[in-house]
Enzyme design. Structure first.
Site, PDB file in Angstrom:
ATOM      1  N   HIS A 196       2.742  -4.888  -1.426  1.00 22.15           N
ATOM      2  CA  HIS A 196       1.872  -3.715  -1.269  1.00 22.15           C
ATOM      3  C   HIS A 196       0.819  -3.699  -2.366  1.00 22.15           C
ATOM      4  O   HIS A 196       1.060  -3.253  -3.491  1.00 22.15           O
ATOM      5  CB  HIS A 196       2.706  -2.429  -1.296  1.00 22.15           C
ATOM      6  CG  HIS A 196       3.498  -2.239  -0.048  1.00 22.15           C
ATOM      7  ND1 HIS A 196       2.978  -1.674   1.093  1.00 22.15           N
ATOM      8  CD2 HIS A 196       4.779  -2.576   0.244  1.00 22.15           C
ATOM      9  CE1 HIS A 196       3.906  -1.646   2.040  1.00 22.15           C
ATOM     10  NE2 HIS A 196       4.995  -2.194   1.548  1.00 22.15           N
ATOM     11  N   GLU A 216      -1.930  -1.950  -2.073  1.00 16.99           N
ATOM     12  CA  GLU A 216      -2.762  -0.758  -1.855  1.00 16.99           C
ATOM     13  C   GLU A 216      -2.307   0.483  -2.603  1.00 16.99           C
ATOM     14  O   GLU A 216      -3.015   1.486  -2.626  1.00 16.99           O
ATOM     15  CB  GLU A 216      -2.809  -0.442  -0.350  1.00 16.99           C
ATOM     16  CG  GLU A 216      -1.593   0.277   0.209  1.00 16.99           C
ATOM     17  CD  GLU A 216      -0.380  -0.589   0.497  1.00 16.99           C
ATOM     18  OE1 GLU A 216       0.534  -0.108   1.181  1.00 16.99           O
ATOM     19  OE2 GLU A 216      -0.340  -1.751   0.036  1.00 16.99           O
ATOM     20  N   CYS A 250       2.324  -5.849   4.587  1.00 12.84           N
ATOM     21  CA  CYS A 250       3.750  -5.648   4.829  1.00 12.84           C
ATOM     22  C   CYS A 250       4.048  -5.740   6.330  1.00 12.84           C
ATOM     23  O   CYS A 250       3.984  -6.834   6.885  1.00 12.84           O
ATOM     24  CB  CYS A 250       4.228  -4.341   4.205  1.00 12.84           C
ATOM     25  SG  CYS A 250       6.041  -4.314   3.991  1.00 12.84           S
TER      26      CYS A 250
END
Length: 247
Positions: A187, A189, A93
């Site tokens: 994202h 993660e 990001c």
């Protein structure tokens, strides 16, 4: 005995930690140090690590000169050094935007062409996998499109020489590889607990992007999409970090 390779994770905000990236780094045999830049930790030097991970955050490339974020300018200089020295980097990001900026690409706010109104890509949505070169092996076992979590209003031009790996309908440049670096706009993660934390931290941002029912919609979608996302996301992370580990 040879010491393990070292990964340093740069964290810009309390609620945006490394998440599942840390587990992938540890599975690959890295020791992991998280530097909380928002709490005045020092931006490292290239010789301090074998692999660098740059996380997201609410600030942007446009804030590089803002004294509220004194770490951003040193980060850009570090990323330029990493590109010059071919040091492995994973940017997520904001991290991808900083990486693109360091590579000389333009980073800018998304907007409609007709009215120049801001666009925010927030919530669960598909990315289309467009890799057809050597990096395509990262996506082995995946569908042509997979649903991931988005949380941004800025985007970037593709850096010169970069390979585009994924796109969405809203944002063309979702993932790229440039030498020994990967940039992911989405994202990869997060887990369910992270999404809940972000909904609390960024309540007004979500409302501005999706309206009053946006948070409820994201919660429903998280329950629906998280199991598959966790599975292919871990597989992608392991493949990306495996590629970077070999650099």
């Amino acid at each position: 005995m040879t010491p393990p390779k070292k990964a340093i994770v740069l964290q810009h905000a309390p609620h945006e930690g490394p998440g599942r990236v840390q587990g992938a780094l540890e599975r690959a045999g890295f020791s992991v140090e998280v530097r909380q830049l928002f709490a005045n930790s020092r931006v490292p030097y290239p010789e301090d690590f074998d692999l660098l991970v740059v996380m997201g955050g609410p600030m942007g490339v446009g804030d590089v000169e803002d004294p509220s974020y004194p770490f951003l300018k040193p980060e850009v200089l570090l990323l330029k050094e990493c590109l010059s020295q071919q040091k492995p980097v994973l940017g997520i990001c904001l991290g991808a935007q900083l990486l693109a900026h360091a590579a000389g690409a333009r980073v800018f706010a998304m907007s409609t062409e007709e009215e120049r109104r801001p666009i925010r890509e927030v919530g669960w949505g598909a990315v289309h996998l467009v890799a057809n070169g050597a990096s395509a092996t990262i996506f082995e076992g995946s569908h042509a499109a997979e649903v991931v979590l988005h949380w941004h209003g800025d985007t970037f031009e593709l850096p010169e020489g970069a390979e585009l790996l994924a796109s969405s309908l809203t944002c063309e440049h979702q993932m790229f590889r440039l030498g020994n670096t990967f940039g992911l706009q989405f994202h990869i993660e997060v887990d369910s607990e992270d999404v809940e934390r972000w909904l609390d931290e960024d309540a007004e941002y979500v409302k501005g992007a999706l309206g009053p029912s946006g948070a409820a919609r994201i919660r429903r979608d998280t329950e629906r999409f998280m199991p598959a996302f966790r599975t292919f996301g871990d597989r992608w992370l392991d493949a990306i970090i495996g590629e970077l580990s070999a650099c």
